[in-house]
Design an enzyme around this catalytic site. Structure first.
Site, PDB file in Angstrom:
ATOM      1  CE  LYS A 127      -2.493   0.223   3.469  1.00 43.00           C
ATOM      2  NZ  LYS A 127      -1.438   0.952   4.621  1.00 43.00           N
TER       3      LYS A 127
ATOM      4  NE  ARG B 295       0.068   5.281   8.627  1.00 42.59           N
ATOM      5  CZ  ARG B 295      -0.216   3.648   8.657  1.00 42.59           C
ATOM      6  NH1 ARG B 295      -0.300   3.715  10.179  1.00 42.59           N
ATOM      7  NH2 ARG B 295       0.255   3.079   8.215  1.00 42.59           N
TER       8      ARG B 295
END
Length: 551
Positions: free
Chosen positions: A67, A90
């Site tokens: 992903k 992130r």
């Protein structure tokens, strides 16, 4: 074949000031951390209002989904079709880096860089969050030791300590031993840093003032009279805020193809809300025509939480949603042994495909356009690809094959073109629930509409906590369900798309600073452990500072 770190080390990066210029940022708006990293000064002054694309996935498996790699490659693909794009991701936690996953900056020719720095302390955000969290722990125990004017019950201190590494030995501890000068003995424990409420607070704050206000609201303990104690009650809000004065600023780096990437914050989606900071996402939206962000783990966790928790704080919903899947992972969901995933097995693929199908329908119910990105592996066969395409079409969405690991941005050009058209469509966003609904109603909606379950069962402890939450008016916040990432259920071994199961809620934790209620289910842990063979065993650095084995 080169490893990820070898590919990254062989790439010539642009000076970070050049990357900032692509976003319309001047040197006064950034703080350089060497040649290839920078922090963005707040407030960030830009004039864009870009389209927002959310990348999520099926439930993660040992077969791999890619992903983050897809997100990065997709950002580079927009560059290939002459579209201005920025990525928001992130920050990696040291726990998975040293544990089972290794580095967390993409892979192959779709990476963010400098990958060694990003994976190892980066600009110091996680150490700052860890220090702020543990400073609060020290201040709580110091208050109890020196008279306990707030009447804190040591048995009801809710604020554990944290460390950013997987360490199962620290899950349950006893502190304060050693006599009167060493504090008051009590039970304690450690969570991993990404589970800290301070991490969530930082990622959901709009500016330093908002950060300070949220920190002050954090619940840390209860009195002997069962009254809540917050950071503001302790009088240490300002001290915690100043420890985070730099950590709140988004970080700017680049992909191997020099696409700007904001990397900031890192809550896990299985134990927290799983999205990068809203400041980083806003920075991408406000500085590029297309902003791409990802949410942690599968769409049942990070995807749902982005749409129900993060989106309201950003003030913008995604213009399109990408669900990443691999044929290998779906075959594993269909019962194939990991060692046999390279063999063609259309029957197992179609047996496992309902996992993807449920994620598709889940994301569609929010009202935004959905596309499936099939992350290509060399073992995929034409028969398998055709069968999966037909299955996805039957779900009412389009599938696009991608290969960013070996081709970089060129491997996702078709997906980028598809998303440009999708983002121009007009759609009505439909939230899953309203915050003013009852807590149990909100939990049930997630369980039934997202997981496919039929029932929610609260432990006796959770029932008592629910009454307390309602009594204090904390029930009008969204719910953040902590659940295993491997299954729609709370049992990690139940793959595929199970139906009519029960989700077992063992605890409800009000996170007043973050602004949500954490719903602890099953056996999910807030402090992971290291595997039999940690990735750390394969890492090294030579006398010239060259790192190997990071991934």
């Amino acid at each position: 074949m080169k490893t990820d770190i070898e590919i990254s080390q062989a790439t010539k990066l642009q000076n970070i000031n050049e990357i900032a210029e692509k976003l319309g940022l001047n040197e006064e708006q950034i703080e350089n951390y060497g040649k290839y990293k920078a922090k963005i000064n707040l407030p960030m002054h830009t004039n864009k209002n870009g389209k927002l694309i959310l990348v999520t996935s099926i439930n993660p498996t040992a077969a791999g989904e890619g992903k983050t790699t897809l997100t990065i490659g997709l950002g580079d693909a927009f560059k290939h079709i002459n579209k201005n794009c920025a990525i928001a991701l992130r920050e990696p936690s040291l726990g998975p880096v040293m544990g089972i996953k290794g580095g967390a900056t993409g892979g192959g020719y779709a990476q963010v860089a400098p990958m060694e720095d990003i994976n190892l302390f980066f600009t110091g955000d996680f150490p700052a969050i860890t220090e702020a969290h543990d400073t609060l722990s020290a201040l709580i125990d110091n208050h109890i030791h020196h008279g306990n004017k707030l009447n804190i019950d040591p048995r009801q201190v809710e604020w554990k300590r944290v460390v950013d590494i997987n360490d199962r030995e620290l899950r349950h501890t006893i502190i304060g031993l050693g006599g009167r000068t060493s504090g008051v003995p009590r039970e304690d424990g450690f969570d991993i840093t990404v589970a800290s409420e301070i991490m969530a607070v930082l990622c959901l704050s709009n500016d330093l003032s908002d950060l300070k206000q949220r920190l002050g609201k954090m619940l840390v303990a209860y009195t002997y009279d069962q009254e809540p104690i917050t950071v503001a009650d302790l009088g240490v809000t300002g001290a915690l805020t100043l420890l985070l004065k730099d950590a709140i600023k988004p970080n700017l780096v680049q992909t191997l193809e020099h696409t700007p990437a904001f990397i900031h914050g890192g809550p896990f989606a299985n134990i927290a809300h799983g999205c990068n900071s809203i400041l980083a996402t806003k920075a991408a939206i406000n500085s590029a025509d297309y902003a791409i962000t990802e949410a942690g783990f599968g769409a049942d966790l990070g995807g749902e939480k982005f749409l129900d928790i993060t989106t309201p704080n950003i003030g913008k919903h995604p213009d399109a949603i990408v669900i990443v899947a691999t044929i290998r992972a779906l075959k594993l969901n269909g019962g194939v042994n990991k060692a046999e995933l390279d063999n063609e097995n259309v029957d197992a693929l179609l047996k496992g495909a309902p996992n993807l199908g449920r994620h598709i329908q889940n994301m569609k119910q929010y009202g935004q356009p959905v596309v499936v990105a099939i992350n290509k592996f060399t073992s995929d066969t034409d028969n398998e690809t055709k069968a999966l395409d037909e299955y996805i079409k039957a779900q009412g969405v389009t599938a696009v094959n991608t290969d960013v690991w070996s081709k970089g941005g060129k491997g996702a050009i078709n997906l980028a073109n598809k998303l440009v058209k999708m983002c121009d469509e007009e759609h009505q966003f439909n939230p899953l629930y309203e915050n003013n609904e009852e807590v149990l109603t909100k939990i049930n909606k997630v369980v039934k509409k997202i997981y496919g379950g039929s029932k929610v069962e609260l432990s006796s402890k959770a029932k008592k906590q629910l009454k307390y939450i309602q009594k204090h008016g904390w029930d009008k916040m969204p719910v953040c369900i902590a659940k295993t990432q491997y299954s729609f259920t709370d049992d990690a071994k139940k793959l595929g798309a199970p139906k009519n199961f029960t989700i077992h809620v063992r605890e409800l934790q009000p996170r007043l600073g973050a602004g949500f209620i954490v719903v602890m289910t099953g056996k999910v842990l807030t402090m992971p452990g290291l595997p039999t063979h940690p990735a750390a065993l394969d890492m090294d650095i030579d006398q010239n500072g060259k790192i190997t084995g990071l991934f």
